[in-house]
Design a protein around this motif. Structure first.
Motif, PDB file in Angstrom:
ATOM      1  N   GLU A 151      -2.135   2.744  -2.015  1.00  0.00           N
ATOM      2  CA  GLU A 151      -2.497   1.544  -1.265  1.00  0.00           C
ATOM      3  C   GLU A 151      -2.048   0.286  -2.006  1.00  0.00           C
ATOM      4  O   GLU A 151      -2.119   0.205  -3.231  1.00  0.00           O
ATOM      5  CB  GLU A 151      -4.012   1.491  -1.035  1.00  0.00           C
ATOM      6  CG  GLU A 151      -4.555   2.722  -0.325  1.00  0.00           C
ATOM      7  CD  GLU A 151      -3.769   3.071   0.905  1.00  0.00           C
ATOM      8  OE1 GLU A 151      -3.323   2.152   1.624  1.00  0.00           O
ATOM      9  OE2 GLU A 151      -3.560   4.275   1.152  1.00  0.00           O
ATOM     10  N   SER A 153      -1.951  -3.610  -3.445  1.00  0.00           N
ATOM     11  CA  SER A 153      -2.966  -4.542  -3.947  1.00  0.00           C
ATOM     12  C   SER A 153      -3.036  -5.792  -3.088  1.00  0.00           C
ATOM     13  O   SER A 153      -4.081  -6.431  -2.992  1.00  0.00           O
ATOM     14  CB  SER A 153      -2.651  -4.925  -5.399  1.00  0.00           C
ATOM     15  OG  SER A 153      -1.358  -5.510  -5.490  1.00  0.00           O
ATOM     16  N   ARG A 154      -1.917  -6.171  -2.478  1.00  0.00           N
ATOM     17  CA  ARG A 154      -1.882  -7.314  -1.568  1.00  0.00           C
ATOM     18  C   ARG A 154      -0.894  -7.036  -0.452  1.00  0.00           C
ATOM     19  O   ARG A 154       0.048  -6.264  -0.624  1.00  0.00           O
ATOM     20  CB  ARG A 154      -1.429  -8.596  -2.279  1.00  0.00           C
ATOM     21  CG  ARG A 154      -2.263  -9.043  -3.447  1.00  0.00           C
ATOM     22  CD  ARG A 154      -1.709 -10.346  -3.986  1.00  0.00           C
ATOM     23  NE  ARG A 154      -2.246 -10.685  -5.286  1.00  0.00           N
ATOM     24  CZ  ARG A 154      -1.893 -11.763  -5.967  1.00  0.00           C
ATOM     25  NH1 ARG A 154      -0.993 -12.592  -5.462  1.00  0.00           N
ATOM     26  NH2 ARG A 154      -2.424 -12.022  -7.152  1.00  0.00           N
ATOM     27  N   GLU A 168       4.295  -5.705   0.807  1.00  0.00           N
ATOM     28  CA  GLU A 168       3.147  -5.116   0.128  1.00  0.00           C
ATOM     29  C   GLU A 168       3.447  -5.108  -1.364  1.00  0.00           C
ATOM     30  O   GLU A 168       4.571  -4.794  -1.771  1.00  0.00           O
ATOM     31  CB  GLU A 168       2.919  -3.677   0.592  1.00  0.00           C
ATOM     32  CG  GLU A 168       2.677  -3.559   2.082  1.00  0.00           C
ATOM     33  CD  GLU A 168       2.437  -2.123   2.529  1.00  0.00           C
ATOM     34  OE1 GLU A 168       2.065  -1.949   3.694  1.00  0.00           O
ATOM     35  OE2 GLU A 168       2.629  -1.190   1.719  1.00  0.00           O
ATOM     36  N   HIS A 170       2.589  -3.964  -5.451  1.00  0.00           N
ATOM     37  CA  HIS A 170       2.050  -2.882  -6.268  1.00  0.00           C
ATOM     38  C   HIS A 170       2.290  -3.207  -7.734  1.00  0.00           C
ATOM     39  O   HIS A 170       3.303  -3.805  -8.092  1.00  0.00           O
ATOM     40  CB  HIS A 170       2.733  -1.552  -5.952  1.00  0.00           C
ATOM     41  CG  HIS A 170       2.590  -1.108  -4.534  1.00  0.00           C
ATOM     42  ND1 HIS A 170       1.618  -0.224  -4.115  1.00  0.00           N
ATOM     43  CD2 HIS A 170       3.306  -1.427  -3.421  1.00  0.00           C
ATOM     44  CE1 HIS A 170       1.741  -0.013  -2.821  1.00  0.00           C
ATOM     45  NE2 HIS A 170       2.755  -0.737  -2.380  1.00  0.00           N
ATOM     46  N   SER A 171       1.382  -2.770  -8.589  1.00  0.00           N
ATOM     47  CA  SER A 171       1.544  -2.940 -10.035  1.00  0.00           C
ATOM     48  C   SER A 171       2.103  -1.659 -10.627  1.00  0.00           C
ATOM     49  O   SER A 171       1.647  -0.558 -10.305  1.00  0.00           O
ATOM     50  CB  SER A 171       0.200  -3.266 -10.685  1.00  0.00           C
ATOM     51  OG  SER A 171       0.331  -3.322 -12.096  1.00  0.00           O
ATOM     52  N   ARG A 221      -7.505  -9.304  -1.344  1.00  0.00           N
ATOM     53  CA  ARG A 221      -7.023  -7.963  -1.047  1.00  0.00           C
ATOM     54  C   ARG A 221      -7.259  -7.687   0.437  1.00  0.00           C
ATOM     55  O   ARG A 221      -8.095  -8.340   1.066  1.00  0.00           O
ATOM     56  CB  ARG A 221      -7.744  -6.919  -1.900  1.00  0.00           C
ATOM     57  CG  ARG A 221      -7.412  -7.029  -3.379  1.00  0.00           C
ATOM     58  CD  ARG A 221      -8.259  -6.074  -4.205  1.00  0.00           C
ATOM     59  NE  ARG A 221      -7.933  -6.195  -5.616  1.00  0.00           N
ATOM     60  CZ  ARG A 221      -7.004  -5.464  -6.224  1.00  0.00           C
ATOM     61  NH1 ARG A 221      -6.332  -4.561  -5.539  1.00  0.00           N
ATOM     62  NH2 ARG A 221      -6.747  -5.624  -7.504  1.00  0.00           N
ATOM     63  N   ASN A 225     -10.355  -3.048   2.709  1.00  0.00           N
ATOM     64  CA  ASN A 225      -9.386  -2.137   2.098  1.00  0.00           C
ATOM     65  C   ASN A 225     -10.047  -0.778   1.828  1.00  0.00           C
ATOM     66  O   ASN A 225     -11.149  -0.747   1.312  1.00  0.00           O
ATOM     67  CB  ASN A 225      -8.887  -2.761   0.784  1.00  0.00           C
ATOM     68  CG  ASN A 225      -7.720  -2.003   0.197  1.00  0.00           C
ATOM     69  OD1 ASN A 225      -6.816  -1.637   0.911  1.00  0.00           O
ATOM     70  ND2 ASN A 225      -7.762  -1.771  -1.100  1.00  0.00           N
TER      71      ASN A 225
END
Length: 270
Positions: A151, A153-154, A168, A170-171, A221, A225
């Motif tokens: 999923e 993060s933003r 979208e 992701h880290s 977020r 979520n």
């Protein structure tokens, strides 16, 4: 007395030499034929395995990384940027308008280091791949949103009359192509990239689920979520729609500078 019986006859040694010579000729002919067959096979294999133009472009783009110097990135691209603009932050944006894609390099105010790399596909047959870690990767125009890294993060984006986008974030931590990535899609005014599936999904998402701009997200977020964009029917497009754009950085966060529209900027539609 010579009776003439041996006139015109070949001595035994001469006959043996001729038989040996014919045998050697046959061997040489067979060897030449074998060499021709091998040479032809090598030519066929070379022709089959030679990279196509789009494959060469993919390999070129796959070398780009945030943190490289501008000189190194320009060397990889093997060409000067088609467009450049200094942004209000002091950073400078360099853009390449290529046959299959647009490339954006965001560079620091000193014009030395690449802060982020943006890759925006114009055509669906453009499929470069990038590592997300030691065991996973993503491929533009192949990997669906929902298979990138779980999923997001933003999320942010929207569908306008003349342009639209959806991303979208992701880290990645310390591994992969960068520290933070954003995967998504952006309107292409050339080629065959389409926001249709994404727009259809966004229209079915809950109200206020997706901020329109990166600067609107802050620490935000997706509402509720992960149900915001993962539940049916809004989440269907994430499962079935392949990403068409990638923005990657080694910075601690994503900024508005990294999401300049490659199709709206002056010179971007060349």
């Amino acid at each position: 007395m010579d009776t003439g019986d041996d006139v015109g006859a070949n001595p035994p040694d001469t006959a043996r030499h001729r038989r040996k010579w014919k045998t050697a000729e046959r061997l040489l002919a067979a060897l030449a034929a074998l060499i021709a067959v091998i040479g032809g096979a090598v030519w066929v294999v070379h022709g089959v395995t030679r990279d196509s133009p789009v494959e060469k472009e993919q390999k070129l783009v796959e070398q780009l990384r945030p943190g490289q110097t501008l000189d190194r990135a320009t060397e990889i691209m093997d060409n000067k940027p088609h467009y450049t603009q200094r942004l209000a932050s002091g950073n400078r944006l360099y853009q390449y308008n290529r046959k299959w894609e647009r490339i954006q390099l965001l560079v620091d105010p000193d014009n030395i280091s690449v802060l982020s790399v943006g890759i925006f596909a114009d055509r669906t047959d453009f499929r470069p791949s990038f590592p997300l870690g030691t065991e996973s990767k993503l491929t533009i125009n192949r990997t669906p949103y929902g298979e990138v890294l779980g999923e997001p993060s933003r999320v942010f984006g929207g569908c306008g009359v003349h342009s639209g986008s959806y991303f979208e974030t992701h880290s990645l931590g310390e591994t992969g192509v960068g520290a933070i990535i954003a995967v998504g899609i952006h309107d292409s005014f050339r080629g065959n990239t389409s926001m249709g599936p994404s727009c259809g999904g966004l229209q079915k998402a809950p109200e206020d689920c997706v901020p329109s701009e990166i600067e609107d997200t802050g620490a935000w977020r997706p509402r509720n979520n992960p149900q915001c964009l993962t539940s049916t029917p809004a989440g269907d497009f994430r499962k079935n729609t392949a990403i068409a754009a990638l923005v990657v950085t080694k910075q601690l966060g994503l900024t508005e500078d990294m999401f300049q529209s490659p199709y709206v900027l002056a010179g971007g539609n060349d």
